[in-house]
Design an enzyme around this catalytic site. Structure first.
Site, PDB file in Angstrom:
ATOM      1  N   MET A  84      14.526   3.028   1.573  1.00 57.44           N
ATOM      2  CA  MET A  84      14.376   3.460   3.000  1.00 57.44           C
ATOM      3  C   MET A  84      15.873   3.550   3.761  1.00 57.44           C
ATOM      4  SD  MET A  84      11.383   4.963   3.304  1.00 57.44           S
ATOM      5  CE  MET A  84      11.812   5.474   4.949  1.00 57.44           C
ATOM      6  N   HIS A 141      -2.741   8.004  -2.229  1.00 61.72           N
ATOM      7  CA  HIS A 141      -1.122   7.810  -2.702  1.00 61.72           C
ATOM      8  C   HIS A 141      -0.914   7.736  -3.959  1.00 61.72           C
ATOM      9  CE1 HIS A 141      -1.550   6.315   1.634  1.00 61.72           C
ATOM     10  NE2 HIS A 141      -0.209   6.259   1.621  1.00 61.72           N
ATOM     11  N   HIS A 142       0.334   7.472  -4.376  1.00 60.18           N
ATOM     12  CA  HIS A 142       0.847   6.987  -5.611  1.00 60.18           C
ATOM     13  C   HIS A 142       0.173   6.006  -6.262  1.00 60.18           C
ATOM     14  CE1 HIS A 142       3.351   4.179  -4.326  1.00 60.18           C
ATOM     15  NE2 HIS A 142       3.699   4.863  -3.487  1.00 60.18           N
ATOM     16  N   LYS A 199       1.028   1.913  -5.480  1.00 56.09           N
ATOM     17  CA  LYS A 199       1.007   1.504  -4.049  1.00 56.09           C
ATOM     18  C   LYS A 199      -0.129   0.120  -4.191  1.00 56.09           C
ATOM     19  CE  LYS A 199      -0.647   2.492   0.606  1.00 56.09           C
ATOM     20  NZ  LYS A 199       0.384   1.686   1.282  1.00 56.09           N
ATOM     21  N   GLY A 204      -2.077   1.246   5.379  1.00 57.68           N
ATOM     22  CA  GLY A 204      -2.028   0.724   6.986  1.00 57.68           C
ATOM     23  C   GLY A 204      -2.233   2.018   7.815  1.00 57.68           C
TER      24      GLY A 204
END
Lengths: 250, 250, 250, 250
Positions: A13, A135-136, A139, A145
């Site tokens: 990130m 999701h992919h 994960k 969350g």
């Protein structure tokens, strides 16, 4: 120009944040630090706002150090508990600079933040509500969350509105009805090709409302990060703020 | 004109069948019977095809009686096992009329039948596959029989193509990952306002294929029932046929 | 190991192909050429299959040269007309090596190819059919070539099945009903964040079938490109083949 | 108990209203009138709230008569213009009873009203926005009034936020890009099996937000009608109110 330092600058990130700050017309990169670097190099002289994207085990320590340095902080690391948030509040109460700000968000994708907010608003008006997150397959946790947060918001809104349990006459179940979070069934799909997606379904007799947020890649978080940097830099949000919805004009 | 008798004519599905037969230009209603009526009133003289929509506990007996009467039968009642199907095959082998037909379908909605068929065709080409079924909250079983059938078809197609398990690195799960049927995760949503819906998701790196069938009301089954009546009446399908996909030109 | 040369190796798609070939366990990169390079450097000695991703204005010339060089070709460049395809067929009839293959595909995304194929199969069974394609806002043409191809396939399948026009009692229209392609309404959405998506909707009284293909990034084309390379290298498809569906076991 | 009279009681919507009032535990049916009946039979003695579902050509006259009779009115008939609304306001200013209420809503489906409201809230935060409405093929107008309203709301919110035109580099178009309403592209799908649906898509780099409202049948409007009846009967909304969102706690 807002002077922005990034902590965790080499992470998945953080490296996006560095690029986003460099690309923004109203911000400029100050320091880009990562694990092992000395955070006290960050000072009010060289930095207006720090963006912190590290890991849950070190983020609280980082934030406390940065508060003591007298700078504002935008935190994208997850894993915050009520105890940790209280520690941040206590540190801010004794911060060296008046009106210092810390902003923590579990999710910087504007679409996801709006979906979560709209779900709470809509919840009192529907008999049924369920959440599907997708999701992919790499994960590791399920449900996400974000999905738990959405389900909790729906559950609280239903309780406040005096709604009872969602109608559900299923008598047998080998697990297909999902995980129940505060009375709301939550389903987690793992599919190659997807990134991070959430769909909230509401139903009444004869009608359905669907709210869906798709995050196709990490770049989707950057408009939210820059929005947070600008809001924190404005000085209008002293103290601790949690959740990007506080920075949207809703 | 195809002469159609209906057994279970006052039931939820049977009453729709009566209406659909009356509305069809190439069919006419012969007898409309229900629980307590004598099925031997149905004969080759008054009836070409019987449509039987009753309950699992009586359907096998009804079908055996109707075979002995010498008429073709289209069966929409669920709950068929391999043993019951074998009993039908044995009765057909000794049927009074040559080329007699029995057709049994777990689902008469053409969209659902096509979705199930397409899912089997697509399955060999994708790393990931999951099934979400969505129904009204008064449905008592979960997942739906249709979803189980679809998941089994995907699992068999994956096995035949030599695909391994679907990728899934989820380490913790409180139930959100659904029920695993032949290696395929199946999720069941119950929502007021919905009727009967199924969504199949396939994923590869960078791409997704979604196949969705929506049945908004019971009327959605009637085109499939009439198609089955016409195919059975054509005499081209002697013996037992299971599944509406055999009557589609795919 | 299949020896693969890439023509247009520095282009957006070609560079992905180079990466995909390098990552494949059963293929290896031979030559990587781009504009200005001499295609006659590619020979049967160094290359089994050439992958050509260039621009419509040069692709025919490239393919004719490569046929004369005696190598098989997989073409991803668009803009092929019946006349150009005939020129390829004529060249293949006089190719130096027996059983030489050329494969041309308008779309290598398996999800999109399957969606298009399934749409043709489903079309005869529904009263209504419409196509919605959704792309990033920098795409210059609308509707997409894929959507036109899908609509044409639906239109042909409806005509063959003797279906009339889709029901549509709209009396006034300022353009919202989309572009009509062979009797099928096609809608084009342009939205930042999306890449390339197509949704086909089929409807009967009480039911809907939705087939949706999502291509999230260019990587989604690589499984299809590698599949084509393997099929062409197998020698089982001499001559010209158009469309990836010929290489799927449907 | 709220005493409710229905004007247009034999119409498609009005007959549903009669059923809904009869089924509600806090309301009871007073008079059920239709074309040709004398509206002056409705008085404050026998009626608290009138629900009016007729046709655009007579609704204004009906409402003015009912205001003069001294009763509150909930209006579901469409076709209201600014001039007609002004006439209602003028009549209310001279109404015989203090605090008299008229409520007019273009749409009583709570999901549709929320979708429209959320679309306005979300609009400032996205580069792209488009609207797709989907209806049964017997609907004569396109796009739907609801979709036009949603597009106008998005356009106004974008203008207020200082956003420019949506990005769109499409150079050629045979109609597939839809109808542009206040800068927002609106697409209308007509499909047998559907009833009334609206999907709003918002996009930023890497993310999408989708808000979808499905009305599967006319029963979907009844919770909204009863909500309006209760709010009007509460006396808290004197004068003219337009739009069900005013009665939701948003």
């Amino acid at each position: 120009m807002i002077k922005v330092s990034v902590v965790g600058a080499q992470g998945r990130m953080g490296s996006h944040v560095v690029d986003a700050v460099n690309a923004a017309s109203d911000a400029e990169l100050a320091l880009a630090l990562d694990a092992g670097d000395d955070l006290t190099a960050i000072t009010p002289e060289n930095t207006d706002v720090v963006v912190e994207f590290t890991v849950p085990s070190v983020t609280l320590g980082n934030v406390l150090t940065l508060i003591a340095q007298g700078v504002d902080v935008v935190v994208g690391t997850t894993g915050w508990t009520d105890e940790k948030l209280d520690a941040v509040r206590a540190a801010l109460a004794q911060a060296p600079r008046e009106g210092q700000s810390v902003f923590i968000a579990p999710n910087f994708a504007i679409s996801a933040v709006l979906a979560d907010y709209f779900a709470r608003l809509a919840a009192p008006y529907f008999e049924s509500a369920e959440v599907i997150e997708l999701h992919h397959p790499d994960k590791v946790d399920a449900p996400s969350g974000t999905a738990i947060h959405t389900a909790q918001g729906i559950g609280a809104a239903r309780a406040k509105a005096g709604l009872g349990a969602v109608p559900d006459n299923t008598q047998t179940d080998g697990g297909s009805r999902g995980q129940v979070v505060d009375g709301v069934h939550v389903h987690a799909v793992r599919l190659r090709g997807l990134n991070a997606h959430e769909e909230v379904l509401f139903g009444n007799a004869g009608e359905q409302l669907v709210i869906r947020a798709d995050s196709f890649d990490r770049g989707s978080f950057m408009p939210g990060v820059l929005l947070a940097v600008r809001k924190v830099a404005s000085g209008e949000f002293p103290g601790l703020t949690v959740g990007l919805d506080h920075f949207l004009d809703l």
